[in-house]
Design an enzyme around this catalytic site. Structure first.
Site, PDB file in Angstrom:
ATOM      1  N   ASP A   1       0.715  -1.259   0.095  1.00 47.27           N
ATOM      2  CA  ASP A   1       0.027   0.150   0.003  1.00 47.27           C
ATOM      3  C   ASP A   1       0.701   1.167   0.007  1.00 47.27           C
ATOM      4  O   ASP A   1       0.410   2.365   0.432  1.00 47.27           O
ATOM      5  CB  ASP A   1      -0.772  -0.041   1.288  1.00 47.27           C
ATOM      6  CG  ASP A   1      -0.248  -0.257   2.582  1.00 47.27           C
ATOM      7  OD1 ASP A   1       1.091  -0.123   2.561  1.00 47.27           O
ATOM      8  OD2 ASP A   1      -0.709  -0.590   3.517  1.00 47.27           O
TER       9      ASP A   1
ATOM     10  N   GLU B   1      -0.154  -9.159  -1.200  1.00 45.45           N
ATOM     11  CA  GLU B   1      -0.644  -8.665   0.061  1.00 45.45           C
ATOM     12  C   GLU B   1      -1.970  -7.743  -0.319  1.00 45.45           C
ATOM     13  O   GLU B   1      -2.014  -6.650   0.236  1.00 45.45           O
ATOM     14  CB  GLU B   1       0.282  -7.694   0.913  1.00 45.45           C
ATOM     15  CG  GLU B   1      -0.070  -7.833   2.380  1.00 45.45           C
ATOM     16  CD  GLU B   1       0.648  -7.127   3.345  1.00 45.45           C
ATOM     17  OE1 GLU B   1       1.573  -7.665   3.779  1.00 45.45           O
ATOM     18  OE2 GLU B   1       0.851  -5.656   3.294  1.00 45.45           O
TER      19      GLU B   1
ATOM     20  N   GLU C   1      -2.105   5.015   2.836  1.00 41.49           N
ATOM     21  CA  GLU C   1      -2.193   3.724   2.604  1.00 41.49           C
ATOM     22  C   GLU C   1      -3.349   3.097   2.320  1.00 41.49           C
ATOM     23  O   GLU C   1      -3.472   2.372   1.225  1.00 41.49           O
ATOM     24  CB  GLU C   1      -1.546   3.015   3.462  1.00 41.49           C
ATOM     25  CG  GLU C   1      -0.175   3.218   3.820  1.00 41.49           C
ATOM     26  CD  GLU C   1       0.462   4.338   4.688  1.00 41.49           C
ATOM     27  OE1 GLU C   1       1.588   4.636   4.726  1.00 41.49           O
ATOM     28  OE2 GLU C   1      -0.287   5.238   5.101  1.00 41.49           O
TER      29      GLU C   1
ATOM     30  N   HIS D   1       5.902   6.096  14.300  1.00 41.99           N
ATOM     31  CA  HIS D   1       6.221   6.578  13.031  1.00 41.99           C
ATOM     32  C   HIS D   1       5.015   7.242  12.053  1.00 41.99           C
ATOM     33  O   HIS D   1       5.398   8.218  11.382  1.00 41.99           O
ATOM     34  CB  HIS D   1       7.339   5.823  12.295  1.00 41.99           C
ATOM     35  CG  HIS D   1       6.695   4.803  11.276  1.00 41.99           C
ATOM     36  ND1 HIS D   1       6.530   3.676  11.933  1.00 41.99           N
ATOM     37  CD2 HIS D   1       6.264   4.909  10.226  1.00 41.99           C
ATOM     38  CE1 HIS D   1       6.050   2.865  11.050  1.00 41.99           C
ATOM     39  NE2 HIS D   1       5.794   3.545   9.800  1.00 41.99           N
TER      40      HIS D   1
ATOM     41  N   ARG E   1       2.358   8.873  10.065  1.00 42.19           N
ATOM     42  CA  ARG E   1       1.840  10.183  10.038  1.00 42.19           C
ATOM     43  C   ARG E   1       0.677  10.613  10.767  1.00 42.19           C
ATOM     44  O   ARG E   1       0.534  11.705  11.463  1.00 42.19           O
ATOM     45  CB  ARG E   1       1.551  10.461   8.415  1.00 42.19           C
ATOM     46  CG  ARG E   1       2.470  10.368   7.458  1.00 42.19           C
ATOM     47  CD  ARG E   1       1.956  10.899   6.140  1.00 42.19           C
ATOM     48  NE  ARG E   1       3.082  11.016   5.197  1.00 42.19           N
ATOM     49  CZ  ARG E   1       3.630   9.932   4.403  1.00 42.19           C
ATOM     50  NH1 ARG E   1       3.220   8.672   4.547  1.00 42.19           N
ATOM     51  NH2 ARG E   1       4.605  10.193   3.397  1.00 42.19           N
TER      52      ARG E   1
ATOM     53  N   HIS F   1      12.545   6.272  13.718  1.00 40.10           N
ATOM     54  CA  HIS F   1      12.364   6.665  12.364  1.00 40.10           C
ATOM     55  C   HIS F   1      13.041   7.759  11.860  1.00 40.10           C
ATOM     56  O   HIS F   1      13.478   8.757  13.028  1.00 40.10           O
ATOM     57  CB  HIS F   1      10.954   6.712  11.924  1.00 40.10           C
ATOM     58  CG  HIS F   1      10.543   6.763  10.554  1.00 40.10           C
ATOM     59  ND1 HIS F   1      10.446   7.967   9.826  1.00 40.10           N
ATOM     60  CD2 HIS F   1      10.176   5.632   9.746  1.00 40.10           C
ATOM     61  CE1 HIS F   1      10.333   7.457   8.422  1.00 40.10           C
ATOM     62  NE2 HIS F   1       9.763   6.197   8.705  1.00 40.10           N
TER      63      HIS F   1
END
Length: 368
Positions: free
Chosen positions: A97, A119, A133, A206, A208, A239
């Protein structure tokens, strides 16, 4: 005549899951395997390729400081044109994604090349979580011709969306395949040594949508856990995002029971997971990897596109409320039966043969 398969990926998580597929494709006489990296991640991507002893045929090297989603999209789309025109693949494989996966699929669609989505079928149906995603994977599956679903639930999702049943295949998740390459009993690391007399909690954060107050709440819970349990230590591979590092420094840097370390390559990270007591994460792939290693996972998100793990009992969705995170971790640290129930639950994401199944499907279909 061999079918040419062009595998396109560009981030560390994609590489971890696609390298086992590429290694399997390379073994097949009826498949001509070509690899294109977009370079959406750079250093972390190279680390994974080195661990799996693979070399790409193309690298778009798109990574730039402060790159936006628009920059990523435009750069990949423009650069893929020449490669697809030159190679003329019979199938293009994308994974998951990411923006790389979405744009690579879009490029394939524009060139009328069949797309195989590794996936496929993961959903939250909330376009803002995870962002971007959820949009990416839904959009990819609109264009896809071959759906390699990791679980029966993912297959059911695709069928409910109207996808053709004879193009949806349940393979398991290729990340389980990767563990056979990376995890070793002889592993040594100074940070693991630092935590060897404690119960180690491996932390990753990490996403967003978690940056800001949600991440601050996560870190507050972490600090309280170190204050409550004498035998608990945390390791947090941070990250590279500057904002994530800023928040982590504010809340965690001065705590001597927490080690903030640089991002780990896949070999190190999988071995860190193996040696941890439990894992707290907002990552996606860790939700699939950790159960194969017998590690309970507290998911630091409000939604997950991997409900199979929750239903199987390997994961708990705890959100980003500091009190809720603390209470769920406390339960696992104090209640042996609750811990055992999660650590011994069967992993719903497969048995480590996903890559072989994908290659078999490709060979069979294109032979016919």
């Amino acid at each position: 005549m061999a079918i040419k398969v062009l595998s396109i990926f560009g981030t560390r998580p994609e590489a971890i899951k696609m390298c086992p597929v590429v290694k399997e494709l390379n073994k097949r006489k009826n498949i001509n395997s070509v690899v294109c990296l977009t370079g959406q991640h750079r250093e972390m991507l190279r680390q994974v390729m080195d661990v799996f002893k693979l070399k790409e045929d193309y690298n778009l090297d798109i990574m730039k400081p402060n790159q936006t989603l628009s920059m990523i999209t435009a750069s990949i789309l423009e650069k893929m044109d020449d490669i697809i025109s030159k190679e003329k693949p019979g199938l293009i494989l994308v994974h998951g994604d990411t923006s790389t996966a979405f744009v690579a699929a879009l490029a394939a669609f524009y060139h009328q090349i069949p797309i195989g989505h590794v996936e496929a079928g993961l959903r939250t149906y909330n376009l803002k979580s995870p962002y971007p995603e959820e949009f990416n994977r839904q959009a990819i599956d609109v264009m896809t011709e071959f759906y390699f679903a990791p679980t029966e639930k993912a297959k059911d999702t695709l069928l409910n969306e109207g996808k053709s049943e004879n193009r949806v295949f349940v393979t398991g998740n290729t990340v389980i395949d990767a563990l056979s390459t990376t995890v070793t009993d002889s592993y040594f690391n100074e940070h693991i040594e630092w935590a060897k007399d404690s119960r180690l909690i491996l932390l990753t954060a990490h996403r967003r949508e978690n940056i800001g107050e949600p991440m601050e709440n996560i870190f507050k819970a972490v600090v309280k856990l170190t204050e409550t349990f004498e035998d608990v230590k945390f390791i947090y591979p941070i990250h590279l995002n500057p904002r994530v590092r800023e928040i982590a420094d504010k809340y965690l840097k001065s705590n001597d029971k927490i080690r903030l370390i640089e991002p780990l390559d896949v070999f190190d990270f999988h071995n860190f997971m193996k040696r941890s007591y439990l894992i707290m994460t907002d990552s996606g792939e860790i939700q699939e990897e950790a159960p194969s290693l017998g590690k309970p996972v507290l998911v630091l998100r409000d939604t997950t596109e991997r409900p199979e793990g929750i239903n199987a009992g390997t994961l708990k969705l705890v959100g980003t409320d500091a009190v809720a995170i603390f209470n769920e971790a406390k339960l696992l640290l104090e209640n042996e039966n609750e811990y055992k129930k999660m650590s011994e639950a069967k992993n719903p994401y497969g048995d480590g043969t996903a890559s072989c199944k994908i290659a078999d499907i490709i060979e069979t279909y294109f032979k016919e």
